[in-house]
Design a protein around this motif. Structure first.
Motif, short mmCIF file in Angstrom:
data_model
loop_
_atom_site.label_atom_id
_atom_site.label_comp_id
_atom_site.label_asym_id
_atom_site.label_seq_id
_atom_site.Cartn_x
_atom_site.Cartn_y
_atom_site.Cartn_z
N ARG A 81 65.47 22.14 28.59
CA ARG A 81 65.50 21.16 27.54
C ARG A 81 64.24 20.37 27.31
N ILE A 82 63.98 19.83 26.25
CA ILE A 82 62.63 19.02 26.16
C ILE A 82 62.72 17.48 25.43
N ALA A 83 62.13 16.54 25.99
CA ALA A 83 62.14 15.39 25.40
C ALA A 83 60.78 15.04 25.00
N PRO B 158 65.83 21.14 33.40
CA PRO B 158 66.98 22.26 32.94
C PRO B 158 67.85 21.37 32.44
N PRO B 159 69.09 22.05 31.96
CA PRO B 159 70.35 21.57 31.53
C PRO B 159 71.11 20.56 32.55
N MET B 160 71.62 19.44 32.25
CA MET B 160 72.21 18.48 33.03
C MET B 160 73.51 18.76 33.15
N THR B 161 73.92 18.25 34.36
CA THR B 161 75.49 18.46 34.58
C THR B 161 76.07 17.01 34.88
N GLY B 162 77.09 16.89 34.58
CA GLY B 162 77.63 15.44 34.57
C GLY B 162 78.63 15.47 35.92
#
Length: 84
Positions: free
Chosen positions: A55-57, A79-83
């Motif tokens: 992911r990019i911000a 990387p992808p975030m998990t909740g």
């Protein structure tokens, strides 16, 4: 110069949380940035091997890989975030 910030396993594999670098003129999108970073050494190549999940911000706003990065003060890669 642009400030790059790395999170989670991207940071762990690269071995640093942030850095400032000069980007070549041909690096115009987030995808270009990832491709460029992968050329900087094995640690970068390993951390970004699965570039589609990274992911990019830009300036703390999530963007797609084809988003232009011109004028960015800060770019974060994670990387992808998990909740929970």
């Amino acid at each position: 110069m642009v400030k790059l910030v790395y999170f989670a396993w991207v940071r762990e594999k690269i071995g640093k949380g942030e850095e400032e670098i000069d980007l070549p003129a041909n690096v115009v999108t987030g995808g270009d940035l990832i491709a460029h970073l992968k050329t900087l050494g094995d640690d970068y190549a390993d951390a970004l091997a699965h570039e589609k999940v990274i992911r990019i911000a830009i300036n703390q706003e999530h963007v797609e890989h084809d988003e232009p990065i011109g004028g960015a003060r800060e770019i974060a890669l994670f990387p992808p975030m998990t909740g929970g």
